[in-house]
Design an enzyme around this catalytic site. Structure first.
Site, PDB file in Angstrom:
ATOM      1  N   GLU A 192      20.214  18.436   8.079  1.00  0.00           N
ATOM      2  CA  GLU A 192      19.650  17.145   7.727  1.00  0.00           C
ATOM      3  C   GLU A 192      20.723  16.136   7.330  1.00  0.00           C
ATOM      4  O   GLU A 192      20.702  14.987   7.744  1.00  0.00           O
ATOM      5  CB  GLU A 192      18.686  17.366   6.565  1.00  0.00           C
ATOM      6  CG  GLU A 192      18.346  16.120   5.810  1.00  0.00           C
ATOM      7  CD  GLU A 192      16.934  15.707   6.097  1.00  0.00           C
ATOM      8  OE1 GLU A 192      16.076  16.309   5.483  1.00  0.00           O
ATOM      9  OE2 GLU A 192      16.704  14.802   6.911  1.00  0.00           O
ATOM     10  N   ASP A 193      21.697  16.562   6.522  1.00  0.00           N
ATOM     11  CA  ASP A 193      22.596  15.609   5.875  1.00  0.00           C
ATOM     12  C   ASP A 193      24.026  15.587   6.409  1.00  0.00           C
ATOM     13  O   ASP A 193      24.808  14.749   6.000  1.00  0.00           O
ATOM     14  CB  ASP A 193      22.674  15.910   4.361  1.00  0.00           C
ATOM     15  CG  ASP A 193      21.330  15.712   3.681  1.00  0.00           C
ATOM     16  OD1 ASP A 193      20.485  15.019   4.265  1.00  0.00           O
ATOM     17  OD2 ASP A 193      21.143  16.264   2.587  1.00  0.00           O
TER      18      ASP A 193
END
Ligand code: MN
Length: 751
Positions: free
Chosen positions: A99-100
């Site tokens: 996700e990051d």
């Protein structure tokens, strides 16, 4: 599969050597794994740690700490509190990477295998769904459950993730804190409960409670500390003879008797309107038998206890022979002590206690060796699937409502005619049972036999009942059954049936309407008709058609209004005005209040009873907040702000459905107006009691009373007094003073 070569070169995990500090971090994690999971793949965990550390490098959390602390803590929670396996620890370490960071799922799959990749993919997806703010929470919840069905570890990691986020929530803005806490309370805590993750559920609830209502939290926490010693002394005294005898029989055991879950104590106080002391006294003593003691030894302990103290037979529960659906096992008995007090004693083995605290996941450890463990888990997974396989209810909020109901109800056990055991919620009826067996049995149920006697279908089932359903050849489902069922399955099927029936009636209504229009040659579009429908308080034409079809509204009345609208083009109703007001967007209102608040130098909070004249707010009647209470503001549909107490039921409901409308509010430092507060006084019904109470209020505290409502019963006195106070400190002073009056047993804030 595409492998990004530059990424592989950037993260040369095999060759990379960790610094001293990170080396210690990873060792700590491995120790936790060794203690709680046993043999793990240390190389893979270390590799995952390296990737976690490197990929989040340079990023910090709201607390200012390096970001990688978070996944490492989550991995520790997974190892320590859920203790499943090393795959889930690795996935927890990497749960935020896809996700990051610049790491892709394919990379993860190549480095850590398919299982880890699937879990991380699941966690990322759930997180994504949570971030889309406009999606209704119930919908989110559905998807969350769906992904869980793929691999249950996805949701276990999500619990750990949420737990760590709640533990560190103090670094966020107040509105954000409350929003997250309320979502956790509504979705995560009940779900954790269902999983049997009781320790996690309790901690989540306490953290939420502490966030939403810090004052009450601190109150209960302080009381617990104060009572600790006397409680322990009492238990020691009580258990001394029992303990001696247990030791003589070579049983090794631990006695636990101090409740730790603050929120459940508070909830009981609220629900039963009883002071802390009375609730606290009811908490159970637990006797845990160490390994390798078995369930037979639990019965030996039971027999020793009942040698010393008289048991109350109706309060005996054997959850060892018949475990709860979530796997809980224990013997419960309530005995009368020599001081005449009732006290509940729970007896279980260490393994049963582990399962009670950590839930089904604790079973996973034994899944190879023991049949019962995977059985229970299978039962749980099939329960979830059942919820998902049901025909989807039209309204997703209904889904959450039913779901939560099921979670908090206690269970009963009933038998089929063949003697198979079924678990149903408390208050279930033969209709619930019928739907539990099969939806067709439910739809065709005509009558029921309980323990061989005919009973009405709405009869409430009891523990141990044997139930037989008599079915007809045709569908016999009755919409009125809705009031007689408690299970999600029965409710959703009946609701669906009602919807179908309504649709038929509405179709008839539409036909009637169209015929009438055709006859009078009135040409009216659906959009125009919607406005006419609103005039009659219908949300849509569908509701109008339904009532026309069933004859609840006269065709002539509607037709007259439609004709008038067609010729004048006007309907002036309150509805229209409200419609306009709704156009104020939440952002606009937020901005307006933030600007106002900021201009007074108070950060982002709206100040109550200060002198911000151009901010319009009112106090909610449901909970009548007074200065000092923990409060929240809600931006209403027309742009005003309503102030509620944080723990007010209505506020909780609003939080759940319209969390984006909260704004932070604070009380002004000095307030000179009076507020209405209410208290409840309970005591002996003696001569002069009312006089003494009013004397204290008017003479020594010069407080104005608005009303006093008194009732007495069996020598007990109960008074509900509403009075004008400056704030919570004033109210506290009054309550303390009243408590000191002769014969007064208990003084409480009344809602
Ligand atoms: Mn996270």
């Amino acid at each position: 599969m595409s492998i990004n070569l530059s990424i592989v070169q950037k993260y040369d995990l095999e060759a990379y050597t960790l610094e001293q500090a990170q080396q210690e971090d990873v060792q700590q994690l491995l120790d936790v794994c060794a203690q709680n999971i046993g043999a793990v793949n240390e190389d893979q965990i270390t590799k995952a740690f390296k990737l976690c550390y490197l990929s989040h490098n340079g990023v910090t959390r709201a607390s200012g700490e390096p970001y990688y602390y978070h996944p490492v803590e989550v991995a520790k929670i997974v190892a320590q509190e859920i203790n499943i396996d090393d795959i889930s620890v690795i996935a927890a370490l990497l749960h935020d990477t896809v996700e990051d960071t610049d790491i892709g799922l394919d990379q993860i799959r190549q480095w850590f295998g398919n299982e880890v990749a699937i879990i991380i993919d699941g966690v990322t997806k759930i997180t994504g769904v949570f971030k889309t703010r406009d999606s209704k929470q119930a919908e989110t919840f559905m998807k969350l459950l769906l992904s869980m069905a793929e691999d249950i570890r996805v949701i276990l990691i999500k619990f750990a993730d949420r737990l760590h986020n709640m533990r560190t929530i103090q670094h966020l803005r107040r509105e954000k804190q409350i929003q997250i806490a309320s979502e956790t309370m509504d979705l995560y805590a009940p779900l954790a409960h269902r999983f049997g993750l009781f320790t996690i559920k309790n901690e989540l609830e306490d953290l939420c409670f502490k966030t939403i209502d810090p004052t009450s939290f601190k109150f209960v926490a302080r009381k617990l500390r104060e009572k600790k010693e006397s409680r322990e002394a009492y238990i020691d005294e009580l258990m001394m003879p029992v303990g001696r005898q247990l030791a003589e029989q070579n049983l090794s055991f631990e006695i636990k008797g101090r409740p730790k879950h603050i929120y459940s104590i508070y909830r009981k106080m609220q629900r039963q309107q009883k002071p802390f002391e009375e609730i606290y006294d009811l908490f159970a003593i637990r006797i845990i038998l160490e390994e390798p003691h078995t369930k037979e030894d639990c019965w030996r302990v039971y027999s020793i206890i009942t040698d010393w103290y008289t048991p109350i037979p109706e309060r005996f529960r054997d959850f060892i022979s018949v475990p709860k659906a979530n796997g809980y096992q224990s013997l419960h008995t309530t005995v009368i002590t020599n001081r005449g007090k009732k006290i509940e004693v729970q007896i279980r083995t260490r393994k049963m206690d582990n399962i009670a605290e950590r839930g089904l996941a604790a079973h996973w450890k034994y899944k190879e060796g023991e049949q019962s463990g995977s059985d229970t888990l299978d039962r749980f997974v099939s329960w979830v699937r059942e919820v998902l396989d049901n025909p989807r209810p039209d309204s997703s909020t209904d889904f959450v409502k039913d779901f939560q109901l099921n979670l908090y109800q206690e269970e009963i056990y009933v038998f089929t005619p063949k003697g198979e055991l079924r678990t149903l919620p408390f208050n279930a009826t033969p209709i619930d049972f019928a739907f539990e067996i099969h939806s067709e049995v439910g739809e065709r149920a005509m009558a029921a036999k309980v323990n061989d006697k005919m009973v009405p279908l709405r009869h409430k089932l009891r523990n141990g009942d044997q139930v037989e359903i008599i079915t007809g050849s045709k569908i016999n489902l009755n919409p009125d059954w809705m009031d007689d069922v408690v299970t999600h399955k029965a409710k959703s099927r009946i609701r669906q049936f009602i919807k179908q029936k309504q649709r038929k009636v509405a179709d008839i209504g539409r036909e009637i309407w169209e015929k009438r229009c055709a006859k009078a040659k009135l040409d009216i579009t659906d959009q125009e008709l919607t406005r006419v429908a609103r005039k009659f308080k219908y949300e849509s034409t569908q509701g109008l058609f339904f009532d026309l079809g069933s004859g609840s509204i006269e065709l002539a009345t509607v037709f007259k209004e439609a004709k008038k609208f067609k010729s004048t083009g006007k309907i002036d109703t309150e509805e229209d005005q409200i419609q306009d007001a709704q156009n104020i967007s939440t952002e606009q209102v937020h901005q307006k209040y933030f600007d106002a608040a900021r201009s007074y130098g108070q950060g982002n909070a709206l100040i109550l009873n200060g002198d911000i004249s151009h901010v319009k707010y009112t106090y909610a009647n449901c909970c009548s907040p007074i200065p000092g209470d923990e409060v929240l503001g809600f931006i209403s549909r027309n742009g005003d702000v309503k102030i509620h107490r944080s723990m007010c039921n209505n506020a909780q409901h609003l939080l759940k459905n319209e969390g984006d409308r909260i704004i932070d509010v604070k009380w002004a430092k000095s307030i000179d107006s009076k507020f209405l507060g209410a208290i409840r006084v309970i005591g002996e019904d003696r001569v002069g009691m009312i006089n003494d109470i009013t004397d204290v209020l008017s003479k020594s505290l010069s407080t104005n009373m608005k009303s006093i409502n008194v009732s007495s019963d069996e020598g007990m006195f109960e008074g509900i007094i509403t009075l004008y106070v400056d704030g919570i400190a004033h109210l506290d002073k009054i309550m303390k003073r009243l408590e000191r009056l002769q014969g007064v047993k208990n003084v409480l804030r009344y809602e």
